[in-house]
Design a protein around this motif. Structure first.
Motif, PDB file in Angstrom:
ATOM      1  N   HIS A 211      44.582  43.041  36.979  1.00 60.74           N
ATOM      2  CA  HIS A 211      43.630  43.326  35.897  1.00 60.74           C
ATOM      3  C   HIS A 211      42.783  44.551  36.184  1.00 60.74           C
ATOM      4  O   HIS A 211      41.937  44.934  35.373  1.00 60.74           O
ATOM      5  CB  HIS A 211      42.783  42.107  35.559  1.00 60.74           C
ATOM      6  CG  HIS A 211      41.786  41.684  36.601  1.00 60.74           C
ATOM      7  ND1 HIS A 211      41.826  42.089  37.919  1.00 60.74           N
ATOM      8  CD2 HIS A 211      40.715  40.855  36.501  1.00 60.74           C
ATOM      9  CE1 HIS A 211      40.815  41.540  38.578  1.00 60.74           C
ATOM     10  NE2 HIS A 211      40.135  40.783  37.745  1.00 60.74           N
ATOM     11  N   GLY A 212      43.000  45.203  37.338  1.00 55.76           N
ATOM     12  CA  GLY A 212      42.464  46.522  37.583  1.00 55.76           C
ATOM     13  C   GLY A 212      41.020  46.621  38.006  1.00 55.76           C
ATOM     14  O   GLY A 212      40.413  47.694  37.900  1.00 55.76           O
ATOM     15  N   ARG A 213      40.457  45.539  38.521  1.00 57.27           N
ATOM     16  CA  ARG A 213      39.071  45.584  38.981  1.00 57.27           C
ATOM     17  C   ARG A 213      38.847  44.506  40.035  1.00 57.27           C
ATOM     18  O   ARG A 213      39.703  43.636  40.250  1.00 57.27           O
ATOM     19  CB  ARG A 213      38.104  45.363  37.818  1.00 57.27           C
ATOM     20  CG  ARG A 213      38.260  44.003  37.115  1.00 57.27           C
ATOM     21  CD  ARG A 213      37.171  43.802  36.077  1.00 57.27           C
ATOM     22  NE  ARG A 213      37.357  42.573  35.319  1.00 57.27           N
ATOM     23  CZ  ARG A 213      36.967  41.362  35.729  1.00 57.27           C
ATOM     24  NH1 ARG A 213      36.377  41.228  36.921  1.00 57.27           N
ATOM     25  NH2 ARG A 213      37.164  40.304  34.971  1.00 57.27           N
ATOM     26  N   LEU A 214      37.684  44.568  40.693  1.00 58.86           N
ATOM     27  CA  LEU A 214      37.330  43.517  41.625  1.00 58.86           C
ATOM     28  C   LEU A 214      36.928  42.257  40.861  1.00 58.86           C
ATOM     29  O   LEU A 214      36.469  42.321  39.714  1.00 58.86           O
ATOM     30  CB  LEU A 214      36.177  43.968  42.529  1.00 58.86           C
ATOM     31  CG  LEU A 214      36.431  45.198  43.417  1.00 58.86           C
ATOM     32  CD1 LEU A 214      35.228  45.434  44.329  1.00 58.86           C
ATOM     33  CD2 LEU A 214      37.698  45.040  44.234  1.00 58.86           C
ATOM     34  N   VAL A 215      37.119  41.124  41.486  1.00 57.85           N
ATOM     35  CA  VAL A 215      36.710  39.842  40.915  1.00 57.85           C
ATOM     36  C   VAL A 215      35.195  39.714  41.063  1.00 57.85           C
ATOM     37  O   VAL A 215      34.624  40.102  42.093  1.00 57.85           O
ATOM     38  CB  VAL A 215      37.417  38.693  41.660  1.00 57.85           C
ATOM     39  CG1 VAL A 215      36.889  37.338  41.216  1.00 57.85           C
ATOM     40  CG2 VAL A 215      38.925  38.786  41.462  1.00 57.85           C
ATOM     41  N   SER A 216      34.525  39.174  40.055  1.00 57.03           N
ATOM     42  CA  SER A 216      33.081  38.968  40.177  1.00 57.03           C
ATOM     43  C   SER A 216      32.798  37.635  40.854  1.00 57.03           C
ATOM     44  O   SER A 216      33.572  36.680  40.748  1.00 57.03           O
ATOM     45  CB  SER A 216      32.406  39.001  38.804  1.00 57.03           C
ATOM     46  OG  SER A 216      32.627  37.792  38.101  1.00 57.03           O
ATOM     47  N   GLY A 244      42.741  37.933  39.270  1.00 56.83           N
ATOM     48  CA  GLY A 244      43.241  38.927  38.326  1.00 56.83           C
ATOM     49  C   GLY A 244      44.749  38.973  38.231  1.00 56.83           C
ATOM     50  O   GLY A 244      45.316  39.967  37.798  1.00 56.83           O
ATOM     51  N   GLY A 245      45.424  37.887  38.633  1.00 56.09           N
ATOM     52  CA  GLY A 245      46.883  37.822  38.559  1.00 56.09           C
ATOM     53  C   GLY A 245      47.604  38.267  39.806  1.00 56.09           C
ATOM     54  O   GLY A 245      48.833  38.308  39.843  1.00 56.09           O
ATOM     55  N   MET A 246      46.877  38.563  40.858  1.00 54.76           N
ATOM     56  CA  MET A 246      47.484  39.139  42.061  1.00 54.76           C
ATOM     57  C   MET A 246      48.485  38.193  42.719  1.00 54.76           C
ATOM     58  O   MET A 246      49.519  38.623  43.243  1.00 54.76           O
ATOM     59  CB  MET A 246      46.388  39.518  43.050  1.00 54.76           C
ATOM     60  CG  MET A 246      46.869  40.292  44.262  1.00 54.76           C
ATOM     61  SD  MET A 246      45.457  40.805  45.259  1.00 54.76           S
ATOM     62  CE  MET A 246      46.298  41.509  46.671  1.00 54.76           C
ATOM     63  N   GLN A 247      48.198  36.911  42.688  1.00 50.74           N
ATOM     64  CA  GLN A 247      49.082  35.954  43.364  1.00 50.74           C
ATOM     65  C   GLN A 247      50.444  35.834  42.694  1.00 50.74           C
ATOM     66  O   GLN A 247      51.469  35.781  43.371  1.00 50.74           O
ATOM     67  CB  GLN A 247      48.417  34.571  43.392  1.00 50.74           C
ATOM     68  CG  GLN A 247      49.304  33.476  43.971  1.00 50.74           C
ATOM     69  CD  GLN A 247      48.565  32.140  44.035  1.00 50.74           C
ATOM     70  OE1 GLN A 247      47.443  32.059  44.494  1.00 50.74           O
ATOM     71  NE2 GLN A 247      49.216  31.089  43.549  1.00 50.74           N
ATOM     72  N   GLY A 248      50.468  35.820  41.355  1.00 53.32           N
ATOM     73  CA  GLY A 248      51.711  35.465  40.690  1.00 53.32           C
ATOM     74  C   GLY A 248      52.364  36.518  39.821  1.00 53.32           C
ATOM     75  O   GLY A 248      53.538  36.399  39.498  1.00 53.32           O
ATOM     76  N   LEU A 249      51.618  37.542  39.432  1.00 50.40           N
ATOM     77  CA  LEU A 249      52.176  38.517  38.498  1.00 50.40           C
ATOM     78  C   LEU A 249      52.882  39.662  39.208  1.00 50.40           C
ATOM     79  O   LEU A 249      52.430  40.115  40.251  1.00 50.40           O
ATOM     80  CB  LEU A 249      51.064  39.090  37.601  1.00 50.40           C
ATOM     81  CG  LEU A 249      50.264  38.081  36.786  1.00 50.40           C
ATOM     82  CD1 LEU A 249      49.281  38.813  35.876  1.00 50.40           C
ATOM     83  CD2 LEU A 249      51.167  37.154  35.984  1.00 50.40           C
ATOM     84  N   ARG A 250      53.972  40.100  38.645  1.00 45.81           N
ATOM     85  CA  ARG A 250      54.728  41.254  39.141  1.00 45.81           C
ATOM     86  C   ARG A 250      54.921  42.209  37.965  1.00 45.81           C
ATOM     87  O   ARG A 250      55.890  42.103  37.218  1.00 45.81           O
ATOM     88  CB  ARG A 250      56.086  40.821  39.719  1.00 45.81           C
ATOM     89  CG  ARG A 250      55.994  39.834  40.866  1.00 45.81           C
ATOM     90  CD  ARG A 250      55.358  40.439  42.108  1.00 45.81           C
ATOM     91  NE  ARG A 250      55.322  39.503  43.221  1.00 45.81           N
ATOM     92  CZ  ARG A 250      54.321  38.661  43.471  1.00 45.81           C
ATOM     93  NH1 ARG A 250      53.258  38.648  42.671  1.00 45.81           N
ATOM     94  NH2 ARG A 250      54.362  37.853  44.496  1.00 45.81           N
ATOM     95  N   LEU A 251      53.988  43.108  37.800  1.00 47.53           N
ATOM     96  CA  LEU A 251      54.001  43.975  36.628  1.00 47.53           C
ATOM     97  C   LEU A 251      54.862  45.216  36.861  1.00 47.53           C
ATOM     98  O   LEU A 251      54.939  45.748  37.958  1.00 47.53           O
ATOM     99  CB  LEU A 251      52.572  44.414  36.284  1.00 47.53           C
ATOM    100  CG  LEU A 251      51.553  43.286  36.068  1.00 47.53           C
ATOM    101  CD1 LEU A 251      50.210  43.881  35.636  1.00 47.53           C
ATOM    102  CD2 LEU A 251      52.045  42.273  35.045  1.00 47.53           C
ATOM    103  N   ARG A 252      55.499  45.665  35.787  1.00 46.44           N
ATOM    104  CA  ARG A 252      56.254  46.915  35.866  1.00 46.44           C
ATOM    105  C   ARG A 252      55.286  48.084  35.801  1.00 46.44           C
ATOM    106  O   ARG A 252      54.304  48.088  35.064  1.00 46.44           O
ATOM    107  CB  ARG A 252      57.227  47.021  34.705  1.00 46.44           C
ATOM    108  CG  ARG A 252      58.341  45.976  34.752  1.00 46.44           C
ATOM    109  CD  ARG A 252      59.325  46.172  33.629  1.00 46.44           C
ATOM    110  NE  ARG A 252      60.035  47.424  33.725  1.00 46.44           N
ATOM    111  CZ  ARG A 252      60.928  47.845  32.844  1.00 46.44           C
ATOM    112  NH1 ARG A 252      61.226  47.092  31.782  1.00 46.44           N
ATOM    113  NH2 ARG A 252      61.529  49.018  33.006  1.00 46.44           N
ATOM    114  N   LYS A 253      55.545  49.084  36.590  1.00 47.31           N
ATOM    115  CA  LYS A 253      54.683  50.283  36.611  1.00 47.31           C
ATOM    116  C   LYS A 253      55.213  51.318  35.622  1.00 47.31           C
ATOM    117  O   LYS A 253      56.402  51.417  35.405  1.00 47.31           O
ATOM    118  CB  LYS A 253      54.631  50.874  38.023  1.00 47.31           C
ATOM    119  CG  LYS A 253      54.036  49.913  39.038  1.00 47.31           C
ATOM    120  CD  LYS A 253      52.565  49.643  38.758  1.00 47.31           C
ATOM    121  CE  LYS A 253      51.951  48.803  39.864  1.00 47.31           C
ATOM    122  NZ  LYS A 253      50.521  48.528  39.598  1.00 47.31           N
TER     123      LYS A 253
END
Length: 253
Positions: A211-216, A244-253
């Protein structure tokens, strides 16, 4: 906002960062809260005036932990919720920390939670809605560079959470964990401050979370409060990722 009305909670590491956000949210939702921390004399501005009970202890000191938990139980008049949040960070690959540092970090991050839970269990057994929430990390579920020691400690927290849940479910005590991603906390601020290029390091940490930011800290606190609440009465032995989805998401760049 009164879901914790009448409930009594203990938050370790609650004087700053994620712990402070958890303590503040519990109070906002009606709980009476005790904070166990090494420094309870200099609470942040968000905590002043909340009526928190300060219990001084270092979680690496069993006698101090037992005394602090006893104080919390006595002054709160019981205990329903324990948030095991106190911990320390560590950097480096597997060869970068000596035995002393490995023992220190594991003693605080893992055995510290054991000490607190062990001391709190007699009071929790008297509650009709007892819950323990342990703070783990994305480092427990994703391989992060230069975090060998920290990852090992947080992986142990995740396994400990499941084992505690299995042992305590028959007594009506739920045990869960929250797995934050890289959060905007004082420790991360110090980490960034020590980097050769703090702005570039912050951008890199933000970019690795989908999600492109630090977690609050408050986002983590909201997840913790859900796990601790009676609304999660059928949730035990699990974890919630707030990353922010780091654990499970694999986004295409």
């Amino acid at each position: 906002m009164g879901e914790f009305q009448g409930r009594k909670a203990l938050v370790t590491g609650g004087a700053s960062g994620i712990g402070a956000a958890i303590a503040a949210r519990l109070v906002a939702c009606g709980a009476r809260v005790a904070v166990l921390d090494r420094n309870v004399d200099d609470l942040g501005p968000d905590l002043i005036g909340l009526g928190l009970i300060g219990c001084r202890a270092d979680v690496s000191d069993d006698a101090a932990v037992r005394a602090a938990v006893t104080k919390a139980v006595d002054e709160l008049g019981g205990l329903d919720i324990v948030i095991n949040n106190a911990g320390v960070g560590a950097q480096g690959g597997v060869e970068d920390n000596d035995d002393e540092e490995w023992h220190r970090v594991l003693d605080i991050n893992v055995v510290g939670m054991v000490r607190v839970a062990r001391a709190a269990l007699p009071a929790l057994r008297k509650s009709d809605a007892a819950a323990i929430v342990n703070t783990s990390s994305i480092a427990a579920t994703a391989g992060l560079p230069q975090r060998a020691l920290y990852s090992a400690s947080k992986g142990a927290v995740l396994s400990l959470t499941q084992a505690m849940a299995a042992d305590l479910i028959a007594e009506g005590i739920r045990v869960n964990a929250v797995n934050p991603g890289t959060a905007d906390t004082p420790w991360v601020g110090r980490l960034l401050g020590s980097a050769p290029d703090p702005a570039a390091e912050r951008a890199a940490l933000e970019a690795r979370q989908p999600h492109g930011r630090l977690v609050s800290a408050d986002e983590v606190a909201q997840a913790v409060c859900y796990l601790a609440s009676p609304a999660a009465g059928s949730t035990t032995g699990t974890s919630i990722a707030v990353d922010g989805g780091m654990q499970g998401l694999r986004l295409r760049k």
